[in-house]
Scaffold this motif. Structure first.
Motif, PDB file in Angstrom:
ATOM      1  N   GLY A 139       0.823  -1.198   0.000  1.00  0.00           N
ATOM      2  CA  GLY A 139       0.000   0.000   0.000  1.00  0.00           C
ATOM      3  C   GLY A 139       0.854   1.243   0.000  1.00  0.00           C
ATOM      4  N   TYR A 140       0.177   2.362  -0.043  1.00  0.00           N
ATOM      5  CA  TYR A 140       0.873   3.646  -0.094  1.00  0.00           C
ATOM      6  C   TYR A 140       1.722   3.865   1.162  1.00  0.00           C
ATOM      7  CZ  TYR A 140       1.564   8.515  -1.483  1.00  0.00           C
ATOM      8  OH  TYR A 140       2.121   9.704  -1.859  1.00  0.00           O
ATOM      9  N   ALA A 141       1.212   3.450   2.315  1.00  0.00           N
ATOM     10  CA  ALA A 141       1.984   3.598   3.560  1.00  0.00           C
ATOM     11  C   ALA A 141       3.235   2.720   3.551  1.00  0.00           C
ATOM     12  CB  ALA A 141       1.120   3.263   4.771  1.00  0.00           C
ATOM     13  N   GLN A 142       3.151   1.547   2.907  1.00  0.00           N
ATOM     14  CA  GLN A 142       4.305   0.648   2.877  1.00  0.00           C
ATOM     15  C   GLN A 142       5.450   1.238   2.062  1.00  0.00           C
ATOM     16  OE1 GLN A 142       1.097  -0.542   3.169  1.00  0.00           O
ATOM     17  NE2 GLN A 142       1.913  -0.949   5.189  1.00  0.00           N
ATOM     18  N   VAL A 143       5.134   1.969   1.023  1.00  0.00           N
ATOM     19  CA  VAL A 143       6.208   2.554   0.219  1.00  0.00           C
ATOM     20  C   VAL A 143       6.649   3.912   0.755  1.00  0.00           C
ATOM     21  CG1 VAL A 143       5.594   1.268  -1.848  1.00  0.00           C
ATOM     22  CG2 VAL A 143       4.617   3.547  -1.507  1.00  0.00           C
ATOM     23  N   ARG A 144       6.003   4.351   1.816  1.00  0.00           N
ATOM     24  CA  ARG A 144       6.364   5.621   2.443  1.00  0.00           C
ATOM     25  C   ARG A 144       7.024   5.445   3.807  1.00  0.00           C
ATOM     26  NH1 ARG A 144       6.878   7.724  -1.781  1.00  0.00           N
ATOM     27  NH2 ARG A 144       5.223   8.775  -2.884  1.00  0.00           N
ATOM     28  N   GLY A 145       7.348   4.195   4.180  1.00  0.00           N
ATOM     29  CA  GLY A 145       8.039   4.003   5.446  1.00  0.00           C
ATOM     30  C   GLY A 145       7.789   2.679   6.124  1.00  0.00           C
ATOM     31  N   ARG A 146       6.712   2.019   5.791  1.00  0.00           N
ATOM     32  CA  ARG A 146       6.382   0.680   6.271  1.00  0.00           C
ATOM     33  C   ARG A 146       6.465   0.553   7.782  1.00  0.00           C
ATOM     34  NH1 ARG A 146       8.684  -4.651   3.260  1.00  0.00           N
ATOM     35  NH2 ARG A 146       7.487  -6.211   4.370  1.00  0.00           N
ATOM     36  N   LYS A 154       0.529   6.362   8.912  1.00  0.00           N
ATOM     37  CA  LYS A 154      -0.059   5.310   8.072  1.00  0.00           C
ATOM     38  C   LYS A 154      -1.481   5.673   7.676  1.00  0.00           C
ATOM     39  CE  LYS A 154       2.650   1.564  10.051  1.00  0.00           C
ATOM     40  NZ  LYS A 154       2.691   0.422  10.950  1.00  0.00           N
ATOM     41  N   VAL A 155      -2.265   6.135   8.624  1.00  0.00           N
ATOM     42  CA  VAL A 155      -3.660   6.486   8.345  1.00  0.00           C
ATOM     43  C   VAL A 155      -3.725   7.666   7.372  1.00  0.00           C
ATOM     44  CG1 VAL A 155      -5.809   7.358   9.357  1.00  0.00           C
ATOM     45  CG2 VAL A 155      -4.560   5.498  10.469  1.00  0.00           C
ATOM     46  N   GLY A 156      -2.797   8.600   7.490  1.00  0.00           N
ATOM     47  CA  GLY A 156      -2.736   9.707   6.528  1.00  0.00           C
ATOM     48  C   GLY A 156      -2.484   9.205   5.110  1.00  0.00           C
ATOM     49  N   TYR A 157      -1.571   8.252   4.987  1.00  0.00           N
ATOM     50  CA  TYR A 157      -1.305   7.656   3.670  1.00  0.00           C
ATOM     51  C   TYR A 157      -2.489   6.824   3.195  1.00  0.00           C
ATOM     52  CZ  TYR A 157       3.560   9.122   4.241  1.00  0.00           C
ATOM     53  OH  TYR A 157       4.705   9.859   4.393  1.00  0.00           O
ATOM     54  N   TYR A 161      -4.669   7.316  -0.242  1.00  0.00           N
ATOM     55  CA  TYR A 161      -4.954   6.231  -1.188  1.00  0.00           C
ATOM     56  C   TYR A 161      -6.455   6.125  -1.458  1.00  0.00           C
ATOM     57  CZ  TYR A 161      -5.303   1.788  -3.509  1.00  0.00           C
ATOM     58  OH  TYR A 161      -5.610   0.816  -4.428  1.00  0.00           O
ATOM     59  N   VAL A 162      -7.265   6.152  -0.416  1.00  0.00           N
ATOM     60  CA  VAL A 162      -8.721   6.042  -0.582  1.00  0.00           C
ATOM     61  C   VAL A 162      -9.241   7.170  -1.468  1.00  0.00           C
ATOM     62  CG1 VAL A 162     -10.944   6.217   0.645  1.00  0.00           C
ATOM     63  CG2 VAL A 162      -9.120   4.774   1.561  1.00  0.00           C
ATOM     64  N   GLU A 163      -8.725   8.358  -1.267  1.00  0.00           N
ATOM     65  CA  GLU A 163      -9.201   9.521  -2.023  1.00  0.00           C
ATOM     66  C   GLU A 163      -8.683   9.558  -3.457  1.00  0.00           C
ATOM     67  OE1 GLU A 163      -7.998  12.790   0.462  1.00  0.00           O
ATOM     68  OE2 GLU A 163      -9.714  12.520   1.824  1.00  0.00           O
ATOM     69  N   HIS A 164      -7.593   8.857  -3.749  1.00  0.00           N
ATOM     70  CA  HIS A 164      -6.971   8.923  -5.074  1.00  0.00           C
ATOM     71  C   HIS A 164      -6.862   7.557  -5.768  1.00  0.00           C
ATOM     72  CE1 HIS A 164      -5.619  12.593  -3.008  1.00  0.00           C
ATOM     73  NE2 HIS A 164      -5.697  13.131  -4.209  1.00  0.00           N
ATOM     74  N   VAL A 171      -0.419   0.898 -10.038  1.00  0.00           N
ATOM     75  CA  VAL A 171       0.783   0.522 -10.801  1.00  0.00           C
ATOM     76  C   VAL A 171       2.016   1.196 -10.198  1.00  0.00           C
ATOM     77  CG1 VAL A 171       1.941   0.750 -13.047  1.00  0.00           C
ATOM     78  CG2 VAL A 171      -0.440  -0.020 -12.943  1.00  0.00           C
ATOM     79  N   LYS A 172       1.904   2.483  -9.853  1.00  0.00           N
ATOM     80  CA  LYS A 172       3.044   3.193  -9.247  1.00  0.00           C
ATOM     81  C   LYS A 172       3.425   2.558  -7.911  1.00  0.00           C
ATOM     82  CE  LYS A 172       1.665   7.566  -9.470  1.00  0.00           C
ATOM     83  NZ  LYS A 172       1.659   9.047  -9.530  1.00  0.00           N
ATOM     84  N   ILE A 173       2.429   2.216  -7.088  1.00  0.00           N
ATOM     85  CA  ILE A 173       2.713   1.614  -5.778  1.00  0.00           C
ATOM     86  C   ILE A 173       3.377   0.254  -5.954  1.00  0.00           C
ATOM     87  CG2 ILE A 173       1.644   0.648  -3.691  1.00  0.00           C
ATOM     88  CD1 ILE A 173      -0.364   3.026  -3.842  1.00  0.00           C
TER      89      ILE A 173
END
Length: 190
Positions: A139-146, A154-157, A161-164, A171-173
């Motif tokens: 997920g987005y949080a995993q590629v931003r620090g895991r 994590k919830v911010g990321y 993700y939910v909004e975008h 594919v980018k993630i």
């Protein structure tokens, strides 16, 4: 997006199971040789709409490890098996989750599934809608620090993700995840 995402998840996870079948068999044998206990670790996690399911991972810890998040263990290195450290660092321990994706408990990309008893995290995710979608292998949080970011981050990321959510973001993630796995970034193995 939901139907096409589910179809993509099913097809890609099926192909990945075929590709990784031999490496998974080798890992299973090595786990049996390394320590006593089952090859697969099952743990209750929250899926889409907070439905509880069993997540599958290759076992990386001793069988007497308390069933809590790694952060709550104090010194996790006391519980990690010899092979487990390598499996975690290489993210090979996550391969059995391909079966979770195949049956529809998870998606390839989405917020990582929370433990069923992480009540504060679950409540924060409710506020941003992260519990209303399938959790992901990555997920987005995993590629931003895991493992090295707070639950609030994590919830911010997850909110982002939910909004975008889009095929392009997925594919980018996936590409960022591949890069992180190769570099063993963001993984706590001690």
């Amino acid at each position: 997006m939901n139907f096409s995402k589910r179809v993509m998840d099913a097809v890609l996870s099926f192909l990945a199971v075929l590709v990784f079948m031999l490496p998974m068999a080798i890992v299973a044998i090595l786990i049996k040789l390394d320590s006593k206990g089952p090859v697969i670790f099952k743990q209750k996690r929250l899926g889409k709409n907070k439905v509880v399911f069993n997540i599958y991972k290759f076992r990386t810890m001793r069988t007497d490890t308390p069933n809590v998040s790694t952060e709550d263990l104090g010194d996790p290195s006391l519980y990690i098996t010899k092979l487990g450290k390598f499996l975690r660092k290489s993210s090979l321990d996550e391969l059995p989750q391909l079966f979770n994706i195949l049956v529809g408990h998870m998606s390839i990309v989405g917020p990582r599934p929370a433990l069923y008893n992480q009540y504060v995290l679950i409540a924060m995710r409710d506020e941003v809608g992260a519990n209303s979608i399938r959790p992901g292998l990555t997920g987005y949080a995993q590629v931003r620090g895991r493992d090295f970011i707070s639950d609030q981050e994590k919830v911010g990321y997850d909110k982002y993700y939910v909004e975008h959510m889009s095929l392009w973001l997925d594919v980018k993630i996936i590409c960022w995840t591949a890069k992180s796995v190769v570099r063993s970034e963001g993984v706590r193995v001690d």
